[in-house]
Write a protein that holds these residues in place. Sequence first.
Motif, short mmCIF file in Angstrom:
data_model
loop_
_atom_site.label_atom_id
_atom_site.label_comp_id
_atom_site.label_asym_id
_atom_site.label_seq_id
_atom_site.Cartn_x
_atom_site.Cartn_y
_atom_site.Cartn_z
N SER A 1 0.83 -1.21 0.00
CA SER A 1 0.00 0.00 0.00
C SER A 1 0.87 1.25 0.00
N PRO A 2 1.10 1.87 -1.16
CA PRO A 2 1.75 3.19 -1.17
C PRO A 2 0.77 4.23 -0.64
N LEU A 3 1.29 5.24 0.06
CA LEU A 3 0.42 6.25 0.66
C LEU A 3 1.21 7.53 0.91
N VAL A 4 0.47 8.64 0.97
CA VAL A 4 1.09 9.94 1.20
C VAL A 4 0.13 10.79 2.02
N ARG A 5 0.69 11.61 2.89
CA ARG A 5 -0.13 12.44 3.78
C ARG A 5 0.45 13.85 3.88
N TYR A 6 -0.46 14.82 3.98
CA TYR A 6 -0.09 16.20 4.35
C TYR A 6 -0.86 16.56 5.60
N ASP A 7 -0.15 17.05 6.63
CA ASP A 7 -0.87 17.59 7.77
C ASP A 7 -0.21 18.87 8.26
N PHE A 8 -1.03 19.68 8.92
CA PHE A 8 -0.64 21.04 9.32
C PHE A 8 -1.26 21.35 10.67
N MET A 9 -0.53 22.13 11.47
CA MET A 9 -1.05 22.63 12.73
C MET A 9 -0.45 23.99 13.01
N SER A 10 -1.30 24.97 13.32
CA SER A 10 -0.79 26.28 13.73
C SER A 10 -0.33 26.20 15.18
N ASP A 11 0.26 27.27 15.69
CA ASP A 11 0.73 27.28 17.08
C ASP A 11 -0.37 26.78 18.00
N HIS A 12 0.00 25.92 18.96
CA HIS A 12 -1.00 25.21 19.76
C HIS A 12 -0.65 25.24 21.24
N SER A 13 -1.67 25.48 22.07
CA SER A 13 -1.54 25.39 23.52
C SER A 13 -2.41 24.25 24.03
N ARG B 1 3.63 24.05 12.23
CA ARG B 1 4.45 23.26 11.32
C ARG B 1 3.58 22.60 10.26
N HIS B 2 4.18 22.37 9.13
CA HIS B 2 3.63 21.56 8.05
C HIS B 2 4.44 20.26 8.01
N ARG B 3 3.82 19.22 7.53
CA ARG B 3 4.55 17.95 7.40
C ARG B 3 4.02 17.18 6.18
N VAL B 4 4.93 16.63 5.42
CA VAL B 4 4.58 15.73 4.32
C VAL B 4 5.17 14.36 4.64
N THR B 5 4.32 13.34 4.62
CA THR B 5 4.75 11.97 4.93
C THR B 5 4.46 11.08 3.73
N GLY B 6 5.44 10.36 3.31
CA GLY B 6 5.26 9.41 2.22
C GLY B 6 5.83 8.07 2.60
N SER C 1 11.55 15.10 18.94
CA SER C 1 11.06 14.01 18.08
C SER C 1 10.19 14.50 16.93
N GLU C 2 10.14 15.79 16.70
CA GLU C 2 9.29 16.35 15.64
C GLU C 2 10.14 16.96 14.54
N ARG C 3 11.03 16.14 13.98
CA ARG C 3 11.96 16.60 12.95
C ARG C 3 12.02 15.58 11.82
N ASP C 4 12.66 15.96 10.71
CA ASP C 4 12.73 15.07 9.55
C ASP C 4 13.27 13.71 9.97
N LYS C 5 12.57 12.64 9.51
CA LYS C 5 13.01 11.31 9.94
C LYS C 5 12.50 10.22 9.01
N PHE C 6 13.23 9.12 8.99
CA PHE C 6 12.78 7.86 8.44
C PHE C 6 12.22 7.02 9.58
N VAL C 7 11.15 6.31 9.31
CA VAL C 7 10.53 5.46 10.33
C VAL C 7 10.25 4.09 9.71
N VAL C 8 10.68 3.05 10.40
CA VAL C 8 10.32 1.68 10.02
C VAL C 8 9.63 1.07 11.24
#
Length: 342
Positions: A257-269, A292-297, A329-336
Motif C-alpha cells: 500500500s503506497p500512501l502519502v499524507r499532508y498535515d498542518f497545525m498552527s501554534d498550539h496550547s 508546522r507543516h509535514r509531508v509523509t510518504g 522528536s518532531e523533525r525530519d526522519k525515516f521510520v520503520v
Amino acid sequence: MRKRLLLFLTCVSTVMLAQEQTNYQPEVHGTLRGKYEYQTQEKEGRFEVRTARVSVTGNVTPQVEYMAEIDLCDEGAIKMLDAYTRLKPWKTLQFTIGQMRVPFTIDAHRSPHAQYFANRSFIAKQVGNVRDVGAMAGYMFNVGFPINLQAGIFNGSGLTGQKDFWTKSVNYSAKALFYLPFNLTMETSVQKIKPDHLTVMMYDMGFTYQRKNFLAEVEYLYKTYADKSYKDVHAVDAFVNYDIPVQNKRSLVRKVSPLVRYDFMSDHSDGIRYLNGAHSEAGTLITNDYQRHRVTGGVTLSLAKPFVSDIRINYEKYFYRDNALPKVSERDKFVVEVMTRF
C-alpha cells in the motif's frame, strides 16, 4: 504504575469469572508496535516500543458488553485506556459508561492497529486527542442513508484523576457520521473541554472516500480558547492510500500500500497554565507545539494472517517557520515500524 496494572488484572479476573457463569467467552486482543527512527539532520536514531496493548472484550448478555484495555508501554508508561460497560436495549441504541475515547474527530479514533502511518497526525496526537470518564449515548437511523449520532458528557479528570474530583461543570462531546452514497462518509463533531480554568471549544469536520482499493480522507479541526487567552488553532490532515494485492499466495506479503499524507497545525496550547515551565495557577497559556507543516510518504507491507501484521516504512518532512522551536522528536526522519495485532 503498579496500581494501574493491578486494576487491569483485577478487571480481567472479574470478567473471566463472569464469563464462566454466563457461558459467554471473552475475547483477548493485543497490539504490539516496535519501530526504528532515524533523524536525518541530527544523524541520530533510536529503537522504541511504542505500543504494547492488551484488551478484553465480550458480552455478559446479548444486551451488555464490556471492554477493558491497558497499554503496558505508552511512551514508556503503563496507562489504563478503555474501561467501560455498554448497554444495547436494541440494535439502534446504545449507552456507554466508564472511560473511553470521546466521540470527536476521525483520525484520533483510530486504534494503533488501524492507523495508516507509523506516526499519528497532528490532529490525532496534539490537538484532538482526548480520553475521559463519563457517559455516552449512540443512536443510528436511516433517512435514505445511515446516520450515526453519538454524544456524551465527561468529567475532564481522566481515569487516574477521578478520586476526589468534583466539578460544577462537565465537558461534552458530540459527533455525527453520515454514510452518504457514492462511497463517501462525512463526519462533523464538537467538543468542549476545560483542561485548566478556561473553556476550550473544538470543531471538526471531515470526509472519507473509499472505492475498491483506493481511500482518500481530509479532516479539518478548529480550536478556540475562552477570553481570547490564546489565539485560535487550525489543523488539517489529508491523505490517500492505495492497496495493491499480491497475487502469489505463497508470498509473506499479502498487500502493498503506497500512501502519502499532508498535515498542518498552527501554534498550539494544551490549555494549561505554566510558570517557569511548571503547571501553576499563577501562570499563563503557552505555546506547547509550534506551527508546522509535514509531508509523509511511504509504503505499508501487509503480512499474512492469522495475525494482522504490517511493516510501515515512512519518511516525514517537516516545515517550520524561522523562529519556531521544534521538539526533539518532531523533525525530519525515516521510520520503520512493525505492527502486530492478535
